[in-house]
Design a protein around this motif. Structure first.
Motif, PDB file in Angstrom:
ATOM      1  N   THR A  34     -29.614  51.924  37.181  1.00 42.63           N
ATOM      2  CA  THR A  34     -28.858  52.118  38.418  1.00 42.63           C
ATOM      3  C   THR A  34     -27.465  51.544  38.241  1.00 42.63           C
ATOM      4  OG1 THR A  34     -29.530  50.015  39.412  1.00 42.63           O
ATOM      5  CG2 THR A  34     -30.945  51.937  39.839  1.00 42.63           C
ATOM      6  N   ILE A  35     -26.561  52.008  39.073  1.00 37.40           N
ATOM      7  CA  ILE A  35     -25.196  51.474  39.049  1.00 37.40           C
ATOM      8  C   ILE A  35     -25.214  49.976  39.342  1.00 37.40           C
ATOM      9  CG2 ILE A  35     -22.989  51.484  40.263  1.00 37.40           C
ATOM     10  CD1 ILE A  35     -23.278  53.812  38.297  1.00 37.40           C
ATOM     11  N   GLY A  36     -26.010  49.567  40.308  1.00 37.04           N
ATOM     12  CA  GLY A  36     -26.050  48.155  40.665  1.00 37.04           C
ATOM     13  C   GLY A  36     -26.509  47.273  39.522  1.00 37.04           C
ATOM     14  N   ALA A  37     -27.531  47.716  38.813  1.00 42.62           N
ATOM     15  CA  ALA A  37     -28.039  46.912  37.698  1.00 42.62           C
ATOM     16  C   ALA A  37     -26.995  46.756  36.602  1.00 42.62           C
ATOM     17  CB  ALA A  37     -29.317  47.546  37.131  1.00 42.62           C
ATOM     18  N   GLU A  38     -26.295  47.838  36.290  1.00 38.07           N
ATOM     19  CA  GLU A  38     -25.313  47.785  35.204  1.00 38.07           C
ATOM     20  C   GLU A  38     -24.048  47.040  35.636  1.00 38.07           C
ATOM     21  OE1 GLU A  38     -26.355  48.472  32.274  1.00 38.07           O
ATOM     22  OE2 GLU A  38     -28.213  49.180  33.188  1.00 38.07           O
ATOM     23  N   ALA A  39     -23.678  47.169  36.907  1.00 39.18           N
ATOM     24  CA  ALA A  39     -22.523  46.422  37.409  1.00 39.18           C
ATOM     25  C   ALA A  39     -22.783  44.917  37.388  1.00 39.18           C
ATOM     26  CB  ALA A  39     -22.168  46.879  38.824  1.00 39.18           C
ATOM     27  N   ALA A  40     -24.018  44.546  37.703  1.00 44.64           N
ATOM     28  CA  ALA A  40     -24.376  43.118  37.683  1.00 44.64           C
ATOM     29  C   ALA A  40     -24.319  42.576  36.258  1.00 44.64           C
ATOM     30  CB  ALA A  40     -25.768  42.927  38.259  1.00 44.64           C
ATOM     31  N   ALA A  41     -24.701  43.400  35.284  1.00 45.04           N
ATOM     32  CA  ALA A  41     -24.743  42.957  33.891  1.00 45.04           C
ATOM     33  C   ALA A  41     -23.353  42.908  33.268  1.00 45.04           C
ATOM     34  CB  ALA A  41     -25.645  43.871  33.079  1.00 45.04           C
ATOM     35  N   LEU A  42     -22.559  43.931  33.524  1.00 47.07           N
ATOM     36  CA  LEU A  42     -21.228  44.020  32.892  1.00 47.07           C
ATOM     37  C   LEU A  42     -20.173  43.279  33.689  1.00 47.07           C
ATOM     38  CD1 LEU A  42     -19.581  45.287  30.568  1.00 47.07           C
ATOM     39  CD2 LEU A  42     -19.186  47.283  32.036  1.00 47.07           C
ATOM     40  N   GLY A  43     -20.365  43.235  34.986  1.00 44.48           N
ATOM     41  CA  GLY A  43     -19.353  42.636  35.865  1.00 44.48           C
ATOM     42  C   GLY A  43     -18.358  43.671  36.330  1.00 44.48           C
TER      43      GLY A  43
END
Length: 205
Positions: free
Chosen positions: A195-204
């Motif tokens: 999900t976008i949220g999961a990847e945004a949390a990981a990458l910042g």
């Protein structure tokens, strides 16, 4: 009545070659449409694998997320079989010509362009970095985005080869993809959904 729009998926196995190296890879095949018509996203290793997902439907377009050979290798052969145009962002011409010297694609993709299929709309997001002409396809009504090799489950795509650039890729992801709702499902070119949220949390962001 055509029925509801749906996303169908299969995996095709083959190779990826660039910069004098070849690797075995599994590519996701994504087909979006209804019972009558569909769009094929990428054309990896086998026309038959793709046609098995398409079934009896009319193919409106073959949309290439980028022109690495494992995503476009059978695009011209598929075009002949289903009589549908190949769409690619023109910035990927150098990569396309590494695989196909005698055939060009039919129509250029552009950032913000929309493609209608099966009662839903795909919006083209130009996301250079993994490749100069890399695009993602956002189906806002479905809450899904098809990211090719721009964004995977676990982070950005690879940038260690010709025509790729890590800062450009991360800028594209933050500007275009992390602007989408966090619950947007990410359908990738290889491997699992995220999900976008999961990847945004990981990458910042």
């Amino acid at each position: 009545m055509a029925g509801q729009v749906r996303v169908d998926h299969a995996v095709s196995t083959g190779t990826f070659s660039l910069d004098g190296e070849t690797f075995d890879v599994d590519n996701n095949i994504w087909v979006i449409g209804d019972d009558d018509e569909c769009v094929v996203i990428d054309a990896p290793h086998s026309v038959d694998d793709i046609l098995a997902v398409v079934g009896e439907r009319r193919v409106k377009a073959i949309v290439c997320t980028h022109a690495h050979d494992d995503h476009v290798r059978v695009a011209p052969a598929l075009r002949e079989k289903v009589v549908a145009p190949i769409l690619l962002h023109p910035d990927d011409r150098p990569l396309w010509e590494l695989t196909h010297t005698d055939h060009l694609w039919d129509l250029d993709l552009a950032d913000g362009q929309t493609l209608d299929v099966g009662g839903t709309t795909l919006t083209v997001l130009h996301t250079p970095g993994h490749a100069p002409g890399a695009v993602c396809l956002y189906a806002s009504e479905l809450g899904q985005v098809f990211t090719g090799d721009t964004l995977f489950c676990g982070g950005p795509g690879a940038t260690g080869r010709s025509f790729s650039d890590r800062p450009t890729l991360e800028d594209s992801i933050r500007a275009k993809l992390f602007a989408l709702p966090d619950d947007t499902v990410v359908h990738t070119g290889h491997g699992d959904d995220t999900t976008i949220g999961a990847e945004a949390a990981a990458l910042g962001r």
